[in-house]
Scaffold this motif. Structure first.
Motif, short mmCIF file in Angstrom:
data_model
loop_
_atom_site.label_atom_id
_atom_site.label_comp_id
_atom_site.label_asym_id
_atom_site.label_seq_id
_atom_site.Cartn_x
_atom_site.Cartn_y
_atom_site.Cartn_z
N GLU A 45 0.87 -1.15 0.11
CA GLU A 45 0.01 0.08 -0.03
C GLU A 45 0.93 1.10 0.18
OE1 GLU A 45 -3.80 0.23 0.42
OE2 GLU A 45 -2.98 -1.29 -1.00
N ALA A 46 1.85 1.24 0.89
CA ALA A 46 2.79 2.46 1.16
C ALA A 46 3.49 2.69 -0.40
CB ALA A 46 3.82 2.18 1.97
N LYS A 47 3.89 1.64 -1.07
CA LYS A 47 4.60 1.61 -2.25
C LYS A 47 3.85 2.20 -3.49
CE LYS A 47 8.55 -1.35 -1.53
NZ LYS A 47 9.48 -2.31 -1.92
N ALA A 48 2.62 1.78 -3.23
CA ALA A 48 1.31 2.31 -4.36
C ALA A 48 1.08 3.86 -3.90
CB ALA A 48 0.41 1.40 -4.25
N GLY A 49 1.75 4.27 -2.93
CA GLY A 49 1.41 5.82 -2.94
C GLY A 49 0.31 5.95 -2.01
N ARG A 50 -0.46 5.14 -1.13
CA ARG A 50 -1.58 5.17 -0.52
C ARG A 50 -0.90 5.25 1.06
NH1 ARG A 50 -3.59 1.70 -4.61
NH2 ARG A 50 -2.69 -0.30 -3.70
N ARG A 51 -1.81 6.19 1.86
CA ARG A 51 -1.40 6.39 3.23
C ARG A 51 -1.51 5.20 4.11
NH1 ARG A 51 -4.16 8.36 7.72
NH2 ARG A 51 -2.76 9.48 9.14
N VAL A 52 -0.57 4.91 4.75
CA VAL A 52 -0.86 3.77 5.51
C VAL A 52 -0.85 4.41 7.22
CG1 VAL A 52 0.13 1.73 6.52
CG2 VAL A 52 0.23 2.24 4.17
N ALA A 53 -1.38 4.19 8.05
CA ALA A 53 -1.19 4.28 9.45
C ALA A 53 -1.60 3.23 10.11
CB ALA A 53 -2.43 5.84 9.76
N ALA A 54 -0.73 2.38 10.08
CA ALA A 54 -0.94 0.79 10.84
C ALA A 54 -0.38 0.73 11.95
CB ALA A 54 -0.45 -0.18 9.69
N ARG A 55 -1.17 -0.06 12.83
CA ARG A 55 -0.75 -0.37 14.24
C ARG A 55 -0.65 -1.88 14.49
NH1 ARG A 55 -0.12 4.35 13.10
NH2 ARG A 55 -0.76 6.19 14.11
N VAL A 56 0.57 -2.26 15.17
CA VAL A 56 0.65 -3.56 15.75
C VAL A 56 0.71 -3.55 17.25
CG1 VAL A 56 1.59 -5.55 15.50
CG2 VAL A 56 1.59 -4.48 13.55
N VAL A 57 0.02 -4.49 17.71
CA VAL A 57 0.15 -4.59 19.33
C VAL A 57 0.34 -6.02 19.56
CG1 VAL A 57 -0.72 -4.21 21.65
CG2 VAL A 57 -1.40 -2.64 19.98
N ASN A 58 1.72 -6.31 20.09
CA ASN A 58 2.12 -7.58 20.24
C ASN A 58 2.12 -8.12 21.84
OD1 ASN A 58 2.85 -8.52 17.88
ND2 ASN A 58 4.88 -7.63 18.02
N THR A 59 1.76 -9.25 22.15
CA THR A 59 1.64 -9.69 23.63
C THR A 59 2.58 -10.38 24.14
OG1 THR A 59 -0.83 -9.75 23.17
CG2 THR A 59 -0.13 -10.65 24.97
#
Length: 303
Positions: free
Chosen positions: A141-155
């Motif tokens: 998505e980022a390489k295609a120029g679309r905005r990414v505001a992703a989050r990962v929460v690990n446990t």
């Protein structure tokens, strides 16, 4: 309008305990949720039914939107289908909460190789594979120029931070999750992905016996410090856009307490700029230990 309004969130191991609490909390804040649960017992073996559909029904009854996923996220195919489930159902993916896990507790001399492998598989591999599948989509998505505001929460766990007697496999897996968190945060930041970890303390199927032995049940109307729902507010915030700029961090969460954990940092140091002899190295190490902070005790260690 909640702080996760419109976001698409995956929660693994979300049929019970912490995962269920996280899924319901995200939905309450406006997120669309993919509820993953394989429906296995505490030892990782298949159970009579999966609770994922029940959690989806709870969310929908409250006016939210959710779908169930029953795949094994500790396989490449299952992890890929998990991300596909989010994309096919809701058209996007914004947040991944890696939560699935189980226990096979043994003292080290009694710990079988199968018990080691099973715990490593579901905790460590079960974090890596969904994270990799999601990260590949976010990178595209980022390489295609679309905005990414992703989050990962690990446990992770206090066992991963300090160790826990009788839990060598679990402690090692949870410590490995912390390392994975730091590396993925460093690697994926350029694509708009933030990765953090929590070390929660709560009453779940995995911990209820230990808490029953050490803590009295809360009285009616009293604050239940061990309720899994206490952990979820921080997880929701970490999984929302409002946590912008927070990445590569580890939080301990218990009851009403949130602690930023500070990991390995250089302590007392000696450098002679030449090779030590073994005797000299031992003498120097002894002097350094004398002025170093004592480590916190391993959970369950004798006084």
């Amino acid at each position: 309008m909640g702080i996760a309004d419109g976001r698409v969130v995956i929660v693994t191991g979300a049929g019970r305990g912490l995962g269920r609490a996280h899924a319901l909390a995200f939905a309450a804040e406006g997120a669309k949720v993919v509820v993953n649960d394989l429906g296995v017992g505490l030892d990782g073996l298949p159970g009579p039914d999966s609770p994922a559909a029940l959690v989806v029904a709870e969310i929908r009854a409250l006016g939210g939107d959710a779908v169930a996923h029953g795949g094994d996220i500790a396989t490449a195919e299952g992890a890929a289908s998990l991300v596909s489930c989010a994309l096919d159902s809701f058209g996007r993916l914004d947040t991944l909460v890696n939560n699935a896990g189980f226990l096979r507790d043994r003292m080290l001399v009694n710990l079988e190789e199968d018990d080691w492998d099973a715990v490593m598989r579901v905790h460590l591999k079960g974090h890596f594979l969904p994270l990799r599948a999601a990260a590949r989509w976010w990178r595209a998505e980022a390489k295609a120029g679309r905005r990414v505001a992703a989050r990962v929460v690990n446990t992770s766990s206090g066992a991963g931070l300090l160790g826990s007697v009788g839990q060598g496999n679990y402690s090692a897996a949870k410590a490995g999750i912390l390392g994975l968190t730091l590396v993925s945060a460093a690697e994926m930041g350029r694509y708009g992905v933030q990765v953090n970890a929590i070390a929660p303390a709560a009453r779940t199927r995995m911990t209820e016996q230990a808490f029953a032995e050490t803590m009295a049940a809360p009285s009616a109307g009293a604050f239940d410090a061990m309720a899994p729902e206490n952990v979820s507010p921080l997880v929701v915030w970490l999984g929302a856009e409002g946590s912008a700029g927070v990445t590569g961090r580890v939080f301990e969460v218990e009851g009403g307490r949130i602690t930023v954990m500070e990991g390995w940092r250089p302590g007392p140091t000696a450098d002679r700029e030449a090779r030590w002899t073994p005797a000299e190295a031992g003498e120097t190490a002894t002097k350094l230990l004398a002025v170093a902070e004592a480590p916190l005790p391993v959970y369950g260690a004798a006084d």
